[in-house]
Design a protein around this motif. Sequence first.
Motif, PDB file in Angstrom:
ATOM      1  N   ALA A 272       0.826  -1.210   0.000  1.00 28.34           N
ATOM      2  CA  ALA A 272       0.000   0.000   0.000  1.00 28.34           C
ATOM      3  C   ALA A 272       0.858   1.257   0.000  1.00 28.34           C
ATOM      4  CB  ALA A 272      -0.931  -0.003   1.200  1.00 28.34           C
ATOM      5  N   ALA A 273       2.060   1.178   0.540  1.00 25.32           N
ATOM      6  CA  ALA A 273       3.008   2.297   0.524  1.00 25.32           C
ATOM      7  C   ALA A 273       2.402   3.590   1.065  1.00 25.32           C
ATOM      8  CB  ALA A 273       3.557   2.520  -0.892  1.00 25.32           C
ATOM      9  N   GLY A 274       1.636   3.471   2.142  1.00 31.42           N
ATOM     10  CA  GLY A 274       1.074   4.655   2.768  1.00 31.42           C
ATOM     11  C   GLY A 274      -0.278   5.073   2.251  1.00 31.42           C
ATOM     12  N   ALA A 275      -0.764   4.441   1.193  1.00 33.44           N
ATOM     13  CA  ALA A 275      -2.095   4.787   0.681  1.00 33.44           C
ATOM     14  C   ALA A 275      -3.160   4.382   1.695  1.00 33.44           C
ATOM     15  CB  ALA A 275      -2.351   4.091  -0.656  1.00 33.44           C
ATOM     16  N   PRO A 276      -4.239   5.163   1.811  1.00 30.01           N
ATOM     17  CA  PRO A 276      -5.275   4.832   2.797  1.00 30.01           C
ATOM     18  C   PRO A 276      -6.045   3.574   2.410  1.00 30.01           C
ATOM     19  CG  PRO A 276      -5.993   6.642   1.397  1.00 30.01           C
ATOM     20  CD  PRO A 276      -4.560   6.392   1.059  1.00 30.01           C
TER      21      PRO A 276
END
Length: 403
Positions: A272-276
């Motif tokens: 997700a690399a920080g995506a919500p």
Amino acid sequence: MDTEIRTASAPSQPVPQGDAGPFAVYEARVAAGTLDRDPEQEKAARRLDRLWRELRDYHPVVMQRAAARPGLFGGLRARLGLGGGRGAQAGPARPRGVYMVGQVGRGKTMLMDLFFDLAPVEHKRRVHFHRFMQDVHQRLHDMKVAQPDLADPIPPLARQIAQEAWLLCFDEFQVNDIADAMILGRLFEYLFADGVVVVATSNTRPEDLFQDRPGADAFKPFIDIIMREVDTVILDSPRDYRRGGVRGMRTWIVPADAAAKAELDTIFTHLAAGAPVQEVDLDIMGRILHVARAAGPVARFDFSELCGRFLGAGDYLALATRFPNLIIDNVPRMGPDNFDEARRFIVLIDALYEQNVKLFASAGDQPDSLYERGQGAKAFERTASRLEEMQSASYAQLPHLSA
């Protein structure tokens, strides 16, 4: 092609107040270790942050159009107070949009997620560009049927779109259809004239859209509009985050126990690399496929959600083209008693394989032992072979095919 539509009057997660715009949130994620600092992403985040600040004080004034508007750019000149159009009214200066260009895996979707959720706009819409153009063609058809004497449906169509959402965010901006190319110049002239702000992601620079195709010359006015009204930001990072995220992670975890779930939790967060984390609806020719858990380039399902209900090839293709990574929990051992589930699983794996989707799963057994002996075992052999190949380093290097 099946596409995602996201229309929102509220963000999918709580939006920080004050000065917590896209760049501040990007910096916070870097500081927290959920994102690696990337100068190209930072450059784009700064540009999106500027637009976010400009949008806080921007409220377009949609004026009444005159019956006729001179020239292709007449309405745009009138909207910007440059003359050449009757009935123009002064309005707030429209912020310039942003067009992010980069190869697959450079972080464009992550940045768009971040910007769209934070954008201080009540009437905003995010949509795959191909789906947007399908909607445009359908509306034009409906207007012509309802009003056969209507000489020019483009102005009222643009007015409808502007009234529904004056911030338009387009995923995967690409033009391959001559019918789209013929409409876009005039449609976007009117959209910009009504104060619509555009943000887009693409693998293609604006000046290269629809080039070397029949009718390319007629498309050049649209390119001129985009180049003049929207800032192009190039994400030229040498790193492909989608590919890099797969290396070093197990893709097929046996058995499907609590430890496997925890490992898949970690993989989901990493990809997700920080995506919500949020819900996503995929439009499949007017029917909605609900994705209960997605984050940027990854979606997650339990096996029963994908194969225990009546889904088909179109549903699986929609998932495979939208998400570069898919996580499946609790793939069971299968046999003649649950061959319907096995058959759907075969179709699902075919779709993922054809689109080079990276699959991560917890399962009751290894692929070649997943299907018990008996009726249907022969049909499962190719699926087992593909599952083995999808665990290989060479497969991990293949680019996702999004269309």
